[in-house]
Write an enzyme that holds these catalytic residues in place. Structure first.
Site, PDB file in Angstrom:
ATOM      1  N   PRO A  89       1.079  -0.922  -0.160  1.00 19.01           N
ATOM      2  CA  PRO A  89      -0.545   0.645  -0.014  1.00 19.01           C
ATOM      3  C   PRO A  89       0.655   1.420  -0.217  1.00 19.01           C
ATOM      4  O   PRO A  89       1.722   1.433   0.624  1.00 19.01           O
ATOM      5  CB  PRO A  89      -0.715   0.334   0.998  1.00 19.01           C
ATOM      6  CG  PRO A  89      -0.146  -1.045   2.206  1.00 19.01           C
ATOM      7  CD  PRO A  89       0.851  -2.148   0.923  1.00 19.01           C
ATOM      8  N   ALA A  90       0.724   2.341  -0.518  1.00 19.33           N
ATOM      9  CA  ALA A  90       1.372   4.037  -0.883  1.00 19.33           C
ATOM     10  C   ALA A  90       1.026   4.338   0.253  1.00 19.33           C
ATOM     11  O   ALA A  90       0.340   4.337   1.031  1.00 19.33           O
ATOM     12  CB  ALA A  90       0.914   4.193  -2.321  1.00 19.33           C
ATOM     13  N   GLY A  91       1.866   5.270   1.013  1.00 18.86           N
ATOM     14  CA  GLY A  91       1.478   6.083   1.425  1.00 18.86           C
ATOM     15  C   GLY A  91       1.454   5.838   3.310  1.00 18.86           C
ATOM     16  O   GLY A  91       1.028   6.636   4.470  1.00 18.86           O
ATOM     17  N   GLY A  93       3.763   3.987   5.136  1.00 25.07           N
ATOM     18  CA  GLY A  93       4.792   3.991   6.104  1.00 25.07           C
ATOM     19  C   GLY A  93       5.551   2.667   5.534  1.00 25.07           C
ATOM     20  O   GLY A  93       6.050   2.276   6.767  1.00 25.07           O
ATOM     21  N   LEU A  94       5.528   1.478   4.497  1.00 29.39           N
ATOM     22  CA  LEU A  94       6.041   0.880   4.600  1.00 29.39           C
ATOM     23  C   LEU A  94       6.841   0.552   3.272  1.00 29.39           C
ATOM     24  O   LEU A  94       6.886  -0.088   3.052  1.00 29.39           O
ATOM     25  CB  LEU A  94       4.045  -0.399   4.095  1.00 29.39           C
ATOM     26  CG  LEU A  94       3.600  -0.849   5.649  1.00 29.39           C
ATOM     27  CD1 LEU A  94       2.824  -1.373   4.639  1.00 29.39           C
ATOM     28  CD2 LEU A  94       4.706  -1.004   6.809  1.00 29.39           C
ATOM     29  N   GLY A  95       7.557   1.729   3.599  1.00 26.63           N
ATOM     30  CA  GLY A  95       8.025   1.630   2.225  1.00 26.63           C
ATOM     31  C   GLY A  95       8.031   1.965   0.586  1.00 26.63           C
ATOM     32  O   GLY A  95       8.824   1.144  -0.173  1.00 26.63           O
ATOM     33  N   ALA A  98      10.445   3.825  -1.277  1.00 22.96           N
ATOM     34  CA  ALA A  98      12.180   3.343  -1.367  1.00 22.96           C
ATOM     35  C   ALA A  98      11.546   2.397  -2.284  1.00 22.96           C
ATOM     36  O   ALA A  98      13.141   1.600  -3.117  1.00 22.96           O
ATOM     37  CB  ALA A  98      11.948   3.071  -0.041  1.00 22.96           C
ATOM     38  N   ALA A  99      11.141   1.872  -2.564  1.00 25.52           N
ATOM     39  CA  ALA A  99      10.888  -0.104  -3.006  1.00 25.52           C
ATOM     40  C   ALA A  99      10.700   0.827  -5.160  1.00 25.52           C
ATOM     41  O   ALA A  99      11.314   0.434  -5.484  1.00 25.52           O
ATOM     42  CB  ALA A  99       9.472  -0.628  -2.952  1.00 25.52           C
ATOM     43  N   ASP A 140      15.330   4.315   4.388  1.00 24.57           N
ATOM     44  CA  ASP A 140      14.068   3.624   3.867  1.00 24.57           C
ATOM     45  C   ASP A 140      15.179   2.524   2.329  1.00 24.57           C
ATOM     46  O   ASP A 140      14.371   1.938   2.141  1.00 24.57           O
ATOM     47  CB  ASP A 140      12.750   4.125   3.208  1.00 24.57           C
ATOM     48  CG  ASP A 140      12.007   4.381   4.160  1.00 24.57           C
ATOM     49  OD1 ASP A 140      12.432   3.633   5.321  1.00 24.57           O
ATOM     50  OD2 ASP A 140      10.750   5.226   3.786  1.00 24.57           O
TER      51      ASP A 140
HETATM   52  O1  PMV Z   1       8.361   6.955   4.156  1.00 28.66           O
HETATM   53  P1  PMV Z   1       8.509   6.092   5.642  1.00 28.66           P
HETATM   54  O2  PMV Z   1       7.060   6.727   6.163  1.00 28.66           O
HETATM   55  O3  PMV Z   1       8.255   4.710   5.723  1.00 28.66           O
HETATM   56  O4  PMV Z   1       8.953   7.318   6.995  1.00 28.66           O
HETATM   57  C1  PMV Z   1      10.995   7.289   6.257  1.00 28.66           C
HETATM   58  C2  PMV Z   1      11.256   7.016   8.109  1.00 28.66           C
HETATM   59  C3  PMV Z   1      11.995   8.668   8.689  1.00 28.66           C
HETATM   60  O5  PMV Z   1      12.498   8.555   9.594  1.00 28.66           O
HETATM   61  C4  PMV Z   1      10.918   9.285   8.697  1.00 28.66           C
HETATM   62  C5  PMV Z   1      12.109   9.641   7.430  1.00 28.66           C
HETATM   63  C6  PMV Z   1      14.058   9.041   6.599  1.00 28.66           C
HETATM   64  O6  PMV Z   1      14.376   9.545   6.099  1.00 28.66           O
HETATM   65  O7  PMV Z   1      14.195   8.489   7.738  1.00 28.66           O
END
Ligand code: PMV
Length: 301
Positions: A89-91, A93-95, A98-99, A140
């Site tokens: 799922p986007a947005g 906090g499960l990356g 970055a993936a 991430d």
């Molecule tokens: O992108 P998220 O929601 O998984 O958060 C990343 C983690 C933070 O520490 C909040 C930001 C970072 O770049 O480390």
């Protein structure tokens, strides 16, 4: 250019240390065995990104990521089509961002007939992650690229150490599919830090110490101690102002269902929580009964 090619990267959880990791403290993250795949092909016309996830399709940032990644790899961005399939799922906090960055880099590097070193992948992945929020620590993309459990300290290059669980580490993840933006949380926290650095640095130091205690607990298979670290980290994240009523409700439900500890994961302000201990399937059922989506996963395997 050699096409079609494919790249894949993992989704992640931050076990301990989000936000403090942006300020140089260690963070502990792990891949969750759910993946995002990017397939590159060439078709006439401007570069475009197609996706099976409505949240990504509605967001202009993935298209910018594609253009910048192509530029980094010396590829023309005209005529590139990237199809993204995601189990994440986007947005929440499960990356997923970055993936997406790492999977697109891998697919484009293969198209350019290049093999990126891990260091190149992390440096480029972190630059691309900055499209999503301004001060990424790089944790991430590191978790997306490696997919294992790791202790991370930002830097050029970052210091990354593998943390190997001595026993399977099973986690319950829960979230509501209501995307929020990590960038707003990171920016708002930076403003509060500017206004009172001493207080925030103290909180970050305490979080840093919890990360090291938590990493030892993971390596020892001591999930009760890890659970206590989750609870304390959640209290500190709340003091930092990055929790939310929705997160507190999910964390409370997880604890009542028998978790040894629970906390938000990632940027916070909503999004996903993780819980450890108890019976993961029972926790997941209790959380699903409150209307949340759930995932039971084994990390660092
Ligand atoms: O992108 P998220 O929601 O998984 O958060 C990343 C983690 C933070 O520490 C909040 C930001 C970072 O770049 O480390």
């Amino acid at each position: 250019m050699k096409v079609p090619t494919c790249g894949r990267a993992a989704g992640k959880v931050i076990l301990l240390g989000e936000h403090a990791v942006v300020y140089g403290r260690p963070g502990l993250a792990a891949g969750i065995g759910r993946f995002l795949t990017a397939e590159v092909s060439a078709e006439a016309g401007a570069a475009r990104l197609e996706t099976d996830r409505a949240e990504l399709a509605a967001d202009g940032r993935p298209a910018r990521l594609l253009t910048e990644a192509a530029r980094m790899l010396g590829l023309p961005d005209d005529g590139l089509v990237i199809r993204v399939r995601s189990e994440l799922p986007a947005g929440v906090g499960l990356g997923s961002s970055a993936a997406l960055a790492v999977a697109v880099l891998r697919a484009l590097a293969a198209a350019a007939e290049r093999t990126l070193t891990a260091a190149e992948e992390l440096a480029m992945g972190t630059r691309l992650e900055a499209i999503f929020h301004g001060h990424p620590s790089g944790i991430d993309p590191a978790a997306a690229a490696l997919g294992t459990c790791l202790r991370f300290v930002r830097g050029e290059p970052p210091a990354i150490t593998a943390v190997r669980p001595s026993a399977p580490l099973r986690l319950t993840i829960a979230f509501h599919e209501r995307p929020r933006r990590t960038s707003s949380l990171v920016t708002a926290l930076r403003q509060r830090w500017e206004a009172d650095r001493a207080r925030h640095e103290r909180l970050f130091d305490e979080i840093g110490a919890l990360v090291d205690a938590g990493a030892r607990a993971v390596a020892d298979g001591d999930i009760r101690t890890l659970g206590s670290a989750f609870d304390r980290n959640q209290a500190l994240l709340s003091e930092l102002g990055v929790s939310s009523p929705e997160v507190e409700a999910l964390v409370g439900s997880a604890r009542r269902a028998g978790a040894f500890g629970a906390k938000l994961t990632g940027g916070g302000g909503g999004g996903a929580i993780i819980a450890v201990g108890g019976e993961p399937e029972r926790l997941a059922a209790a959380l699903a009964a409150t209307g949340a989506c759930t995932i039971v996963t084994e990390v660092g395997a």
